[in-house]
Structures are given as C-alpha cells and as structure tokens.
Design an enzyme around this catalytic site. Structure first.
Site, PDB file in Angstrom:
ATOM      1  N   CYS A 128       9.038  -0.137 -38.484  1.00  0.00           N
ATOM      2  CA  CYS A 128       8.870   0.211 -37.067  1.00  0.00           C
ATOM      3  C   CYS A 128       7.471  -0.092 -36.540  1.00  0.00           C
ATOM      4  O   CYS A 128       7.258  -0.121 -35.339  1.00  0.00           O
ATOM      5  CB  CYS A 128       9.211   1.674 -36.845  1.00  0.00           C
ATOM      6  SG  CYS A 128       7.978   2.797 -37.526  1.00  0.00           S
ATOM      7  N   CYS A 151      -3.205   3.209 -37.806  1.00  0.00           N
ATOM      8  CA  CYS A 151      -4.275   3.066 -38.799  1.00  0.00           C
ATOM      9  C   CYS A 151      -5.586   2.656 -38.120  1.00  0.00           C
ATOM     10  O   CYS A 151      -5.630   1.705 -37.362  1.00  0.00           O
ATOM     11  CB  CYS A 151      -3.884   2.025 -39.837  1.00  0.00           C
ATOM     12  SG  CYS A 151      -5.191   1.706 -41.034  1.00  0.00           S
ATOM     13  N   CYS A 154       4.389   8.750 -40.021  1.00  0.00           N
ATOM     14  CA  CYS A 154       5.690   8.348 -40.572  1.00  0.00           C
ATOM     15  C   CYS A 154       6.486   9.583 -40.986  1.00  0.00           C
ATOM     16  O   CYS A 154       7.700   9.644 -40.822  1.00  0.00           O
ATOM     17  CB  CYS A 154       5.496   7.399 -41.758  1.00  0.00           C
ATOM     18  SG  CYS A 154       7.051   6.672 -42.322  1.00  0.00           S
ATOM     19  N   CYS A 210       0.839  -1.192   0.000  1.00  0.00           N
ATOM     20  CA  CYS A 210       0.000   0.000   0.000  1.00  0.00           C
ATOM     21  C   CYS A 210       0.886   1.259   0.000  1.00  0.00           C
ATOM     22  O   CYS A 210       1.676   1.464   0.906  1.00  0.00           O
ATOM     23  CB  CYS A 210      -0.909  -0.003   1.222  1.00  0.00           C
ATOM     24  SG  CYS A 210      -2.003   1.430   1.236  1.00  0.00           S
ATOM     25  N   CYS A 249      -1.459   7.518 -41.122  1.00  0.00           N
ATOM     26  CA  CYS A 249      -0.193   6.784 -41.260  1.00  0.00           C
ATOM     27  C   CYS A 249       0.853   7.712 -41.854  1.00  0.00           C
ATOM     28  O   CYS A 249       2.000   7.752 -41.415  1.00  0.00           O
ATOM     29  CB  CYS A 249      -0.377   5.551 -42.148  1.00  0.00           C
ATOM     30  SG  CYS A 249      -0.999   5.947 -43.802  1.00  0.00           S
ATOM     31  N   THR A 305      -0.648  -0.912  -6.028  1.00  0.00           N
ATOM     32  CA  THR A 305      -0.824   0.305  -6.818  1.00  0.00           C
ATOM     33  C   THR A 305       0.471   1.117  -6.912  1.00  0.00           C
ATOM     34  O   THR A 305       1.371   0.988  -6.083  1.00  0.00           O
ATOM     35  CB  THR A 305      -1.932   1.179  -6.212  1.00  0.00           C
ATOM     36  OG1 THR A 305      -1.616   1.421  -4.850  1.00  0.00           O
ATOM     37  CG2 THR A 305      -3.281   0.506  -6.299  1.00  0.00           C
TER      38      THR A 305
END
Ligand SMILES: Cc1cc2nc3c(=O)[nH]c(=O)nc-3n(C[C@H](O)[C@H](O)[C@H](O)COP(=O)(O)OP(=O)(O)OC[C@H]3O[C@@H](n4cnc5c(N)ncnc54)[C@H](O)[C@@H]3O)c2cc1C
Ligand SMILES: Cc1cc2nc3c(=O)[nH]c(=O)nc-3n(C[C@H](O)[C@H](O)[C@H](O)COP(=O)(O)O)c2cc1C
Ligand code: SF4
Ligand code: SF4
Ligand code: SF4
Lengths: 481, 422
Positions: free
Chosen positions: B382, B389, B353, B135, B349, B201
């Site tokens: 890459c 997309c 790029c 915690c 895209c 957490t």
C-alpha cells in the site's frame, strides 16, 4: 599563594554561575524544536529515561499548545521532572538515544523542552494532581531527597498520609545541597519541593534525624510502612599522609558552601587540585575556577576512557580552563606550617581489569609533584554504614540491600535511591522512590494484594497509562544500571 | 540550455510563469518589480465595478512549523479607480513589451457593461483578457464571479457577449466550487472562449479562534466564507486540470494552470497535465517576486536532464497515464523493503502498518532500539510505511508481480480468480 574569598566582582560571579543550560527564550523557539521530534513509536528516548517519561507525548503536547497536559505527562513519570531537566546527564540518557543521532543530526533538545513544559507549573504550583480520599494509612519517609519525595508524592496521590523526616533544614537532598549552582539555583530547589508538597498529604519534619531525634523502631510502631531515602553522606577519605593539612577540603562541603554562603564568601586557592573524575569532581573543579582560582588541576588515577563523568562534562571543565592529569594517584599531601603546599602523586599505568571491570591502575614507580594551596577531594561518598548496621539492616559496606520490590530485611521497611545504589543520578533515585511506593501500596492495600494481577494493579499507579507497554510491560522499571 | 519560453495563443512570454490576478498584480509598482525580477507575464488584478474592501482580509492554515500551508482571503476585485488601473496597464505594456499582459475582468451582468469594459482595456495595448468566473466570496452575492462560473448556461452566455467585442485572446478562469469543472469549461469553449485557466480559490473556513469562537478572518466579531489557495489546494487543482485535459471539447483550447504552485516542480507537474502556462499567487505573496529565479533555473535544468528542448515537448505528457480504475493491472504487485543500514528505528512504519494497514511489519524488541522488518507475504504494497518513513530511500517498494500478463478487474472476475480470504 593563598586561599581567599571575594576574588571577582559581583557581575563576574553572576556570569560565571548563570544557568549552564539556558531555557528557550521564546515560545517559537520551543515550537521549532518540538516540531522536529518525529513522535517515535516505542521511543528510544523514553526507553533510555530511567523514569520512563513518555517523551514523544509530552513534546507533541507542546506543539498542540497543551502545556498543562505536557507537564502532567512529565510529572506522572517523574515528579522531579523540572529538576531533572536541569541536572540529568542527558547525553547518556534520553538525548543520547534519540534517533536523530543515528542520522548524525543534533538530537532533540529533550531536557530543554522538558524544562519549558515544567517551568511555569513549578513556579505557579499548578494543580495537576488530585489526591484520592484518605485511606487512613500512614507512611513515614526518611530523607526529603529525590527518592523520598518521589515516593511520598505517589503514596499521597493514592490517599496515604505521609510524614517525611529530614535531618537538614531544607528539602531536596543533594539536589539542594550537592549539585552545582550553575545547574540549579537554591530558589528553584525550594520551589520544586514546595510544588511537590502542594499536592497535600505530605508533611515534612525538618531537623529530624533518624538515629538521633527518632529511631527506626518508633517509626515501625507508629507507621504502616517506612521508606528510607537517606542517600549517601560522608565523603570517602584518601587515607594518605597530609590529609589533615589546612587547605584540604571535601568537594560536597565546598559545593554546598557555594550554594549556601554566596559566591563571594567562599574561599578558594590560587592553585587548586581536584582529586577524582566523576560528576562531583567536575562540579568542584569548574566552580573553583568560576570563583576565581588561577589554576585548577584535576588528577585521576585512571585514563580518559575510564572517567566517571560524561564527555559533555569533561568538555565543560576543559572549556573552563581546567588542566587534567591522567594516570596520577595521590600518594601524599605535603605542607609547611600546617598548610598544604603540594600534592605528590604516583604515576600509574593501566593493568588488567579490577573488581570494577575497569583496567586497574598500577604504579610505575615514578612520582610527580604538583604545587597547590588547596586540594579538593571528590573521590565519592560513603554510605551511612554505622547507622544502617546499628538498626540491623542488611547492607554491603553501608549500601542497604533491598529486594526487587525495594523491601529490606526488616518488616515494613523499604529503601531506595543513593542509599541502596551507592550513588547514581537524581533520576535513578526518583524511579526507585516510585517503585518503592508501588511496592508499599501493594503491601498496604488488600485490594491490591488479592487476586490475580495484583502486582500489575499496584504498578499502574506509577505507570502513565499511555506509555506503550506492549514491548516492555514494566517499562518504568528498566533503564537502571 | 532548454528554451523555456511560452507561446499562449500568440501571447509570448520569456518563461511560462505568470502572476495570477491578485494583489501582486494590482498596480504598476508591483508589476514593474515583478517584471524586473523576471516574471514572464501577469494577469492584472480583476477590474470591474467599484468596490470597497474590509479588514482583516486574510487567514491561513499552518501545519507544524510550516506557515501558510493554505491561504484564505475575502478580498474583492480591484478597489482602485478604473482609470488609474488602465493608465498603469498601458505604461507597463510600454515598458516591458516582451512580457505577457493579461487583464482580468468581471463586469456587471449586462452585455453593454462587458462590451464597454473590454473596449477600455483593449485600448491599453494589453495582450489578452481573463474572465473571472471564479471569485467565491463577496462578488457572488451580487450575482458575479463564481455565480457565473457555477452555471454553464450563464457562463456560456457571458462568454458569447465577450467574444462579440473582443479582438484579443480571451481566457476564461474557472471556479473549483462545483462538482466538476468540465460542464462550465465545455460551455465556455462552446461559447467561443480562446482558452481556459483554473483554478480560482476554493470556498473555505480556515479556522475558528478558540478564545473568541469567531472564525477567521475576523471582521468586527464576524467572518464570511473565504477563498482557499496555496500549497494545500494543489492536488485538487491538478485533478481538475486533468479532467479539462481529458475532455474532448475542453482539451482543444490551451490551458493556464493555477493553484498552489510554489516551485518549478509544481509547475512542471501542471504542465505535464496539460497547462501551457502557469500562474502563481500565494507563493509570491509569501516570499516575494524573487522566487522566479529558481522557478526558471530549476525548470531549465530539469528539461536539459530529460532532453526536452521546448516546453511543448512535455506539455500534456502525463495526461494519458491517468486511466480508469478498472483498467489498472491487478497482477502488478510490490512489497516494502527496509534498508536496515539506513533505518533509525523510529517505529513509525511499524505503528502505521499495525494500526492502519495490514500488520505486515514485525517488531523485535531492543533497548533502546527495536528492529523492524517487513513480513513480505503479508504486505499488500500500500506504500503507507514508505510515505511515513522519515529517512529518504530507507523503505523502497520492490516489484514482485503476481503474474507476467496484464490482468484487469473485469478479466479477473471473468476468470473467477480468488479474492482475499482474510
Ligand atoms: C556534587 C554532586 C553532584 C551531583 N550532580 C548530579 C547531577 O548533575 N545530576 C544528577 O542527576 N545527579 C547528580 N548527583 C547525584 C544526585 O544528587 C543523587 O543521586 C540524588 O540526589 C540521590 O537522591 P536520594 O534521594 O537517594 O538521596 P539524597 O539526595 O542524598 O537525599 C537524602 C536525604 O536524606 C537526608 N538524610 C540523610 N540521613 C538522614 C537521617 N539519618 N535522618 C533524616 N534525614 C536524613 C539528607 O539530608 C537528604 O536530604 C550529584 C551528587 C553530588 C554529590
Ligand atoms: C488575496 C487574493 C486575491 C485574489 N483576487 C483575485 C482576483 O481579483 N481575481 C481572480 O481571478 N483571482 C483572484 N485570486 C485567486 C488567484 O488568482 C488564484 O487563482 C488562486 O489564489 C490560486 O493560486 P495560488 O494557489 O497560487 O494562490 C485572489 C487570490 C488571493 C489570495
Ligand atoms: S527519539 Fe528523538 S525524535 Fe524520537 S520521539 Fe524521542 S525525542 Fe522525538
Ligand atoms: S506497504 Fe503497506 S502493507 Fe506493506 S508493510 Fe508498508 S504499510 Fe504495511
Ligand atoms: S519508519 Fe523508516 S526509519 Fe523508522 S523504523 Fe521504519 S524503516 Fe526505520
């Protein structure tokens, strides 16, 4: 059969003429839609807006809680962005090109989002633009319609003092006087004009008509340049027997009265015929029905594929219960006691394409007779041929001929909008006003007209700086036609 | 139908899904509803010394239209009286004997306190213990929770105290608020813990109110660092889990995986990296217990499809595929390919790029639709465009090896092969 007014209870009028494209009810609803937008690059929607509004940018700004920025993005490209969000036939413009169509998904509700971003700005007159210090130059604009006020706003922003001469007592042009009441309200049109002039530097002289109260020579002498945005005014005549019978009306007058006199005071027939199939015809037909006409029939001399209105509009007319008769050309209006009783039409068939490129309608020899007590003519408007010829403006059947930079054959006189293109949409008129403003600045300001790239400099006043320009350097100029 | 039941150190549950120690497990009412909904087990909300909570307690990070991508809390351990908790645990075990009942503990820092608490909990019939060394807020100021988990020596000592008294399996829950979870994990295993669970957490500030200038959650004009969880932390949790599964010492004990699990797919991923059971908190807090139905169903269908009969068939299966960068095959090369029939011409895209990768996509102007195509010789493979997309399977990566043989970086250098020239 009779023509009478006050056919419906007040509530029904309210319902029938309420906003056809209601706004988003909540911010969340707007956000859900705005977040759907993909933020396309060199976005097809922007390319399909005649004024080149940077749609992905203004939508993104909604999602970041930057409504002020969003409104500015819209107004920079189109000062009538609020009105356009209500009246543009978006299905053939921005929304028609949205990439979601290619996935067979609902396109982004661009117009509705545009309305969301501009509504408060217009109502509360947000101060989004700052005038540059006065240059001392003065330009006269004739006509306070979309073309005229769009031109005036760009010029005033650049520190040029504008006087607008308008023959009517209200601004907005056909936006105020022509477009159907369920698209824009008279109050909205008023607000929009006030919002535009709240920039300062624009004085509108109402009830001043060119050719009557002032002459073009006076304007040429008193101002550094003049922009004509007088639109098209007069309705085309059918030139058939019976056109003068009582009950034959012009669509623009009919529509204007609805706006001007109030729904209950506009008389309409039991059986109404609307001639034409453009936007005006649709507006007249649907509004006649909404005023309480029992039967409305639209007649058009060509077939459905040649219609001038969009599918969406045709669907509205059909949903309103309007009947449609294709391939019927008005031949004669017959009457009794000076009042019309029926319209006789030639039944047509389609032949080879005519001058307009559409298949020419040819009479088959048959006729049909449609009973009616009211005929509304919506076969287009005629430019102000007498006025422009009188001043020696080169024109084609009244349409002012202008060069690429919106200059006319007369010195210092520029023109744009319906008076040049013969009658398109509000958005086209706004773009023409913007482009003419850029041309006027180039004409007036030595700094802009000297040296290389002068044209680019002048153009930059009407191009939002962040519009992607690498693929279409003058993207604001495209989309016409 | 595959068998999705789990056996964690002899603690059996009909499925590998446990509710993590948190509000959904803090009383009988919730736990019975969870068992009725079908959850395989629960880790009861942490018990320990008496505390009091503040309000507000939570804040979240939203992303576009998705609410609670990340969730943050400043709650302490259970603020209900210990005797009520113990009585309710006993009742839940009696009513649902086939479900796993683990009880989370955080005693004050003394051997006696831990021993006392363990004895009381074991009397309820619970099947296991989980030590809350994780915690990150509140309890740390009192020298508990993550303060223990951040120091391997202290963690080991506490585990040793616990093991002296415990008769049922002990799971130690690790804090992610460390550079690496391995040192504490190792210390705990050396201290004798029967199993590990992770992650708790992650310390965070989820945001600041731009009108009041106070970070959230808001407590009377102030805030504190909270603990971050939910979908946003899943990648971090998976990485930490993987390091525990890779380490020679820690991989000897079973692991219960936690952190951002919302669906059966998330769960399968944790299991492939070595978790035998998984624990869920935020997803249940957001949607309620009913999400368990698809979590079981989806896992089952996937296992059938892959031919896995029991979860042991795939637990840990992906661990060996995580290697060192230097062992990766440089001869492997793929390039992007755009399916023009699927492309909707959004240009995303291209701009990605162009501005952020290798200028390997060409734009042919069109009105209103541009055409985009990959310049194969420029593409470095890459994946950026493919990730961006918006159309499923529109951009695919096509393998174009640079050489048939496996070639790693060391070898590449030894052979004196050429580097990029632009
Ligand atoms: C019935 C109808 C419905 C339409 N519906 C739509 C629609 O839904 N969406 C859409 O985008 N477009 C619609 N249009 C078209 C749109 O209204 C016009 O394209 C647009 O208003 C043209 O703008 P403008 O400034 O060129 O001309 P106008 O709007 O016509 O403005 C010209 C202004 O010049 C003034 N003027 C004219 N002569 C003089 C003079 N001699 N001296 C001083 N002032 C003068 C006029 O009073 C007017 O104010 C519709 C048109 C009609 C007729
Ligand atoms: C409101 C809240 C309270 C929590 N309380 C405890 C707790 O008392 N003991 C504990 O070990 N973990 C506690 N956690 C951490 C969760 O058990 C879990 O480790 C973490 O939320 C990550 O899983 P998730 O991404 O599924 O939420 C708490 C989490 C939340 C959100
Ligand atoms: S085309 Fe559609 S999705 Fe793309 S930017 Fe325009 S509105 Fe958004
Ligand atoms: S994979 Fe990378 S380098 Fe290749 S086209 Fe896509 S974004 Fe460009
Ligand atoms: S991101 Fe996908 S859909 Fe958009 S232009 Fe590129 S390939 Fe086409």
């Amino acid at each position: 059969m009779s023509i009478s007014n006050n056919r419906l209870p007040a509530e029904e009028f309210e319902k029938n003429f309420s906003d056809i494209h209601p706004p988003f009810e909540t911010k969340e609803a707007a956000l859900v839609e705005a977040n759907r937008c993909l933020f396309c690059y060199d976005a097809p929607c922007t390319k399909s807006c005649p004024t080149g509004i940077n749609v992905p940018k203004f939508i993104k700004q909604i999602t970041t809680d930057n409504i002020k920025g969003s409104a500015t993005t819209i107004f920079l490209s189109n000062i009538f962005g609020g009105g356009c969000s209500r009246v543009c036939p978006v299905e053939k413009l921005c929304e028609g090109a949205c990439v979601f169509n290619l996935m067979h998904e609902q396109p982004i509700a661009i117009a509705k989002l545009q309305r969301y971003s501009t509504e408060d700005a217009i109502e509360d007159k947000w101060k989004l633009f700052e005038r540059k210090p006065s240059t001392g130059k003065k330009v006269a604009v004739v006509g306070a319609g979309p073309a005229g006020l769009s031109c005036a706003h760009v010029l005033s922003r650049e520190g040029i003092d504008i006087t607008v001469f308008e023959k009517e007592s209200k601004g907005g042009g056909l936006m105020t006087y022509g477009i159907a009441a369920y698209k824009v309200t008279p109050e909205f049109c008023n607000d929009e004009v006030d919002f535009i002039t709240s920039l300062g530097g624009i004085e509108i002289k109402y009830n001043h008509e060119l050719g009557k109260d002032i002459s073009l020579e006076q304007l040429q002498q008193q101002y550094d340049a003049v922009f004509l945005g007088i639109g098209v005014g007069l309705a085309n005549q059918l030139n058939i027997p019976g056109e003068d019978l009582a009950g034959v009306e012009d669509a623009i007058d009919f529509i204007y009265h609805i706006r001007d006199k109030g729904y209950s005071n506009v008389p309409v027939g039991d059986r109404v015929i609307v001639i034409g199939m453009g936007m005006t015809a649709i507006d007249a037909a649907t509004q006649a029905k909404r005023l309480g006409a029992k039967e409305v029939t639209m007649v058009y001399r060509r077939s459905e594929s040649e219609k001038g209105c969009t599918q969406v509009e045709l669907d509205i007319a059909r949903l309103d219960g309007c009947k449609i008769v294709w391939l019927a050309a008005p031949k004669e209006i017959v009457g009794n006691d000076g009042k019309l009783t029926a319209l006789v039409c030639d039944v047509m068939k389609l032949g080879a394409p005519d001058y307009s490129g559409k298949p020419a309608p040819i009479p088959t020899g048959d006729t049909i007779t449609i009973e009616a007590d009211m005929v509304i003519k919506a076969t287009g408007q005629k430019p102000f041929e007498d006025l422009v010829s009188y001043y020696g403006l080169e024109n084609k059947k009244g349409k002012i001929l202008s060069k690429e930079n919106h200059a006319t054959n007369l010195s210092k006189i520029f023109a744009g909008g319906d008076c040049v293109n013969g009658g398109k949409e509000v958005v086209d008129a706004v773009q023409a006003g913007k482009e003419a403003a850029a041309a006027i600045i180039q004409h007036l300001t030595p700094a802009f007209s000297k040296g290389e790239g002068a044209e680019q400099n002048a153009m930059s006043v009407i191009t939002a700086s962040t519009v992607d320009r690498d693929s279409s350097p003058l993207s604001f100029g495209e989309g016409q036609g | 139908m595959a068998d999705i039941s789990a056996n964690f150190l002899g603690i059996k549950s009909p499925n590998p899904y446990w509710l993590a120690s948190a509000p959904p497990t803090d009383k009988k009412y919730n736990v019975l509803r969870a068992f009725e909904a079908g959850w395989g087990g629960v880790v009861w909300k942490t018990l320990g010394s008496q505390v009091k909570n503040v309000s507000s307690r939570y804040s979240a990070v939203n992303f576009n239209n998705t609410r609670v991508m990340g969730f943050n809390n400043i709650e302490l351990i259970s603020d209900r009286p210990l005797d009520i908790n113990l009585k309710e645990i006993e009742e839940c075990v009696r009513l649902f004997p086939d479900r796993a009942m683990i009880v989370s503990l955080m005693a004050d820092n003394s051997r006696e306190k831990w021993h006392e608490l363990i004895k009381q909990v074991e009397d309820t019939g619970a099947h296991g213990l989980e030590l809350n060394f994780g915690c990150p807020h509140g309890m740390t100021e009192r020298g508990m929770g993550a303060t223990v988990g951040q120091d391997p020596a202290i963690a080991k000592m506490v585990v040793e105290w616990v093991m002296e008294a415990a008769h049922i399996p002990v799971i130690t829950k690790l804090t992610p608020n460390v550079h690496s979870v391995v040192p504490t994990g190792k210390a705990c295993v050396e201290g004798g813990t029967s199993a590990l669970s992770l992650i708790n957490t992650i310390q965070s500030v989820t945001g600041i109110d731009l009108d009041t200038f106070v970070p959230n959650p808001y407590v009377a004009g102030k805030s504190v660092f909270g603990g971050y969880c939910g979908p946003a932390v899943k990648p971090i949790a998976l990485k930490m889990l993987a390091t525990i599964s890779q380490d020679e010492t820690t991989r000897k004990v079973p692991i219960s995986g936690i952190g951002g699990i919302s669906t059966w797919k998330d769960a399968a991923e944790f299991m492939l990296l070595g978790a035998t059971t998984v624990q869920v908190c935020t997803a249940a807090m957001k949607y309620g217990f009913r999400i368990i139905e698809d979590m079981c169903d989806g896992l089952n269908n996937w296992m059938d499809e892959k031919g896995f009969k029991t979860i042991d068939d795939f637990v840990g299966k992906s661990v060996s595929t995580l290697t060192h960068w230097e062992d990766l095959d440089i001869n492997y090369h793929h390039v992007a390919n755009i399916n023009q029939d699927k492309c909707i011409h959004c240009g995303l895209c291209y701009i990605a790029c162009e501005d952020a990768s290798h200028q390997s996509i060409s734009l042919t102007y069109g009105k209103p639709y541009n055409t985009y195509a990959i310049k194969e010789e420029e593409c470095v493979g890459c994946n950026l465009c493919q990730l961006i997309c918006p159309v499923e399977d529109c951009i695919t990566m096509v393998v174009q090896r640079k050489g048939d043989d496996y070639l790693n970086w060391k070898e590449f250098q030894e052979r004196g092969l050429p580097l990029n020239d632009h």
